[in-house]
Write an enzyme that holds these catalytic residues in place. Structure first.
Site, PDB file in Angstrom:
ATOM      1  N   TYR A  74      -0.199  -1.981 -13.925  1.00  0.00           N
ATOM      2  CA  TYR A  74       0.493  -1.304 -12.829  1.00  0.00           C
ATOM      3  C   TYR A  74      -0.307  -1.572 -11.555  1.00  0.00           C
ATOM      4  CZ  TYR A  74       4.135   1.722 -11.107  1.00  0.00           C
ATOM      5  OH  TYR A  74       5.241   2.191 -10.465  1.00  0.00           O
ATOM      6  N   HIS A 105      -2.151  -2.627  -8.126  1.00  0.00           N
ATOM      7  CA  HIS A 105      -2.002  -2.356  -6.695  1.00  0.00           C
ATOM      8  C   HIS A 105      -3.072  -3.150  -5.946  1.00  0.00           C
ATOM      9  CE1 HIS A 105      -5.434   0.195  -7.379  1.00  0.00           C
ATOM     10  NE2 HIS A 105      -4.755   0.930  -8.248  1.00  0.00           N
ATOM     11  N   GLU A 106      -3.144  -2.915  -4.659  1.00  0.00           N
ATOM     12  CA  GLU A 106      -4.056  -3.684  -3.812  1.00  0.00           C
ATOM     13  C   GLU A 106      -5.525  -3.550  -4.273  1.00  0.00           C
ATOM     14  OE1 GLU A 106      -3.193  -5.869  -1.617  1.00  0.00           O
ATOM     15  OE2 GLU A 106      -5.202  -6.233  -0.807  1.00  0.00           O
ATOM     16  N   GLY A 107      -5.888  -2.389  -4.827  1.00  0.00           N
ATOM     17  CA  GLY A 107      -7.270  -2.216  -5.314  1.00  0.00           C
ATOM     18  C   GLY A 107      -7.571  -3.235  -6.397  1.00  0.00           C
ATOM     19  N   HIS A 108      -6.630  -3.374  -7.361  1.00  0.00           N
ATOM     20  CA  HIS A 108      -6.820  -4.375  -8.421  1.00  0.00           C
ATOM     21  C   HIS A 108      -6.834  -5.781  -7.822  1.00  0.00           C
ATOM     22  CE1 HIS A 108      -4.589  -1.098 -10.734  1.00  0.00           C
ATOM     23  NE2 HIS A 108      -5.704  -1.219 -11.433  1.00  0.00           N
ATOM     24  N   GLY A 112     -13.979  -1.800  -9.806  1.00  0.00           N
ATOM     25  CA  GLY A 112     -13.855  -1.144  -8.512  1.00  0.00           C
ATOM     26  C   GLY A 112     -14.780   0.062  -8.405  1.00  0.00           C
ATOM     27  N   LYS A 144     -13.943   2.601  -6.956  1.00  0.00           N
ATOM     28  CA  LYS A 144     -13.066   3.774  -7.063  1.00  0.00           C
ATOM     29  C   LYS A 144     -13.479   4.601  -8.278  1.00  0.00           C
ATOM     30  CE  LYS A 144      -9.247   6.295  -7.420  1.00  0.00           C
ATOM     31  NZ  LYS A 144      -8.617   6.095  -8.657  1.00  0.00           N
ATOM     32  N   SER A 204      -3.117   3.775  -9.868  1.00  0.00           N
ATOM     33  CA  SER A 204      -1.827   3.643 -10.561  1.00  0.00           C
ATOM     34  C   SER A 204      -1.201   5.027 -10.718  1.00  0.00           C
ATOM     35  CB  SER A 204      -2.018   2.995 -11.927  1.00  0.00           C
ATOM     36  OG  SER A 204      -2.730   1.794 -11.788  1.00  0.00           O
TER      37      SER A 204
END
Ligand code: AMP
Length: 580
Positions: A316, A318-321, A431, A433, A470
């Protein structure tokens, strides 16, 4: 239009602007800085004929208050001055990086004041030169209409920048002012290595800038890349010291793109992959579902001398991945992305069955980022038999999320060990995060001598500050707005730390205060700890992790920032924001 001005942050920009106001007939009533005793505050008060004031009192009697502090303090100062502001006062900040979002807290408390931003696009090396440079300068403005009249009255050319475009605007300004200087330092080094005077190049630089102003970048472009002179470019590349070559190549690519020339030889010299040279999209990724196939592909690649970059995810994407994929792509020959929603890391009452999935969207993202292999195994493939062996990292997994989610990190470190074992010697990108996960995996790889280098990448945020996840897909629009309290709490804490707060209890208190103000949100933890051991600390020193977890409805969100404290200096790293 004249009136009474107050100033917080009497550095170069603030003082120069205040002098501009005085010239227009305004009176400067109060000036405030970090402390009432600071030399800069006392000097500015003499220069501007203003009273030295406490920050919290600076707005009394003022029509306009300018906040000209460092970018990261704007938000905190805006809140601090809130109660002193007169009704209908205009509060302006001069930060290039921050938009009107910096006033969100202030506006929540004081709906009766007006806000704006005014960023003169000019360098102000000192107050005297600054005064001369303001008239005629371009100035990025936002907010209340009076900002435009003020900028015009000061002789500037105002243009509006919305918050959504703010970071891109500021990046362009940094490239124009700072990267250009970095580039000129390179010219100076290479000139010195060839024993020729740096000064000889400066008229060339000035005329190139003049030509761009007159003709636009494309028509102003000259030189060997624009001419397609491959022989000269190859002689440059051979002659340059190793340390200078990367910059030459990457700006060479930019130059080639700007020239509009299609030249396979130049493209190869400048490292532009063939598949991308004629505007084609990158090839589709290879999807692998079995452990044996992935192991074989990685071994074969390594056999040809290829290096491997690994990006483990639950999909799923997103820009972080995507930043992790980009980092892997930039440094390795073969990029492996894994997508596996790992049951072992979910507790019995957690969201395993409803965790968002979108393999086809993920494959599009992987293709766009140039990933070579996507490993998307089934649960049966990863766990043929119930796992009797798990990997447990002590201490760093005990606090924070570990305390709230028993067994979670054992699930993470077990699946990551399996992935490391299948992929083999490689570099794995994670990340920041998930700071505790990164700490656990880093420690695990070290303790077990795994042949994998673990690299942490910046935390990526939405344009409004929410850390990308996600799980954000679970949030209703109302919850999505409530979720901003997490990043807001970190920003507030960052403001306090950067102006000197070193007491961890006070920082925890600030986090709690901002989070508690959001009724839809339930705090799990708001902690200040050592960035490596993750043990709670009493005073901020060295590398520190400030971490939050909270529930909004049934959704659990986490966020954090890393702080580096060196004596009186503190740098808070909140990661990066996407621009839209
Ligand atoms: P997940 O799919 O949530 O397991 O995350 C996979 C990887 O992406 C982990 O290394 C995460 O830390 C990283 N990641 C997730 N969200 C972000 C983000 N907002 N910024 C940076 N990295 C992230």
């Amino acid at each position: 239009m004249t009136g009474v001005l107050a100033l917080v942050g009497p550095g170069r920009a603030g003082t120069v602007l205040a002098l501009g106001f005085i010239e227009q007939g305004w009176r400067v009533s109060r000036v405030a800085g970090r402390s009432v005793d600071a030399v800069s505050v006392r000097d500015a008060s003499l220069l501007l004929g203003a009273e030295v004031s406490d920050v919290a009192q600076v707005g009394v009697g003022a029509d306009v208050v300018i906040i000209a502090t460092p970018d990261d303090a704007v938000e905190t100062v805006a809140v601090q001055i809130g109660s002193s502001l007169e009704p209908d006062a205009l509060v302006l900040h001069c930060s290039g990086a921050r938009g009107l979002g910096a006033f969100r807290e202030l506006q929540a408390a004081r709906a009766d004041v007006r806000v704006g931003a005014m960023h003169p696009l000019v360098s102000l090396p000192n107050v005297l030169t600054g005064i001369d440079r303001i008239p005629g300068a371009w100035c990025a403005i936002a907010g209340d209409p009076q900002v435009e009249s003020i900028a015009t009255a000061l002789g500037m050319h105002p243009f509006r920048v919305d918050d959504a475009e703010r970071s891109r605007y500021h990046a362009a300004a940094s490239i124009a002012a700072n990267h250009l200087v970095g580039l000129l330092a390179q010219v100076q080094r290479i000139a010195a290595s060839a024993d020729v005077p740096f000064e000889a190049f400066l008229p060339l630089v000035r005329s190139a800038v003049d030509n761009v102003a007159e003709l636009g970048p494309r028509a102003a472009l000259t030189g060997p890349i624009a001419r397609g002179d491959t022989g000269t470019v190859s002689r440059h590349l051979a002659a340059l010291p190793d340390a200078e070559r990367d910059t030459y190549i990457s700006l060479g690519r930019e130059t080639l793109r700007l020239s509009g020339r299609t030249d396979p030889v130049l493209e190869a010299m400048l490292g532009i992959p063939e598949t991308l040279s004629d505007g084609e999209a990158p090839g589709p990724v290879v999807v692998v579902e079995t452990i044996a196939e992935l192991r074989a592909a990685c071994e074969a690649a390594r056999g040809t001398g290829a290096s491997i970059g690994l990006v483990p995810t639950m999909g799923y994407l997103h820009e972080g991945h995507r930043t992790l994929m980009r980092a892997a792509r930039a440094h390795h020959d073969l990029v492996v992305l894994t997508i596996f929603v790992n049951p072992l890391q979910f507790g019995p009452n957690e969201d395993l069955s409803r965790y968002p999935r979108d393999l086809s969207g993920d494959l599009d993202a992987a293709t766009a980022e140039g990933v070579d292999i996507v490993f998307a195994p089934s649960v049966d493939e990863m766990y043929r038999e119930p796992a009797l062996t798990t990997v447990h990292v002590a201490e760093v997994t005990e606090g924070l999320c570990g305390a709230q989610r028993p067994g979670h990190f054992d699930g993470v470190t077990t699946v990551v060990t399996k992935l490391f074992s299948i992929v083999g010697p490689s570099t794995a990108y994670f990340g920041r995060k998930d700071a505790q996960q990164l700490a656990a995996v880093t420690r695990m790889a070290r303790d077990l001598n795994l042949p994998v280098t673990v690299v942490g990448c910046p935390l990526v945020r939405e344009a409004d500050g929410l850390a990308m996840s996600s799980r954000n897909a679970y949030l209703s629009p109302e919850q999505r707005a409530q979720a901003l309290a997490l990043s807001r709490a970190l920003v507030m804490a960052a403001g306090e730390i950067e102006v000197g707060e070193r007491d961890a209890a006070a920082v925890r208190h600030t986090l709690g205060r901002v989070l508690d103000a959001e009724p839809g949100l339930e705090i799990e933890y708001a902690e200040v700890c050592d960035a490596d051991t993750l043990a709670p600390i009493a005073a901020l020193d060295g590398r520190v992790l400030v971490a939050i977890a909270a529930r909004i409805g049934t959704t659990r969100l986490i966020d954090n920032m890393t702080v580096v404290v060196e004596g009186a200096h503190a740098r808070c790293d909140l990661g990066v924001r996407t621009s839209s």
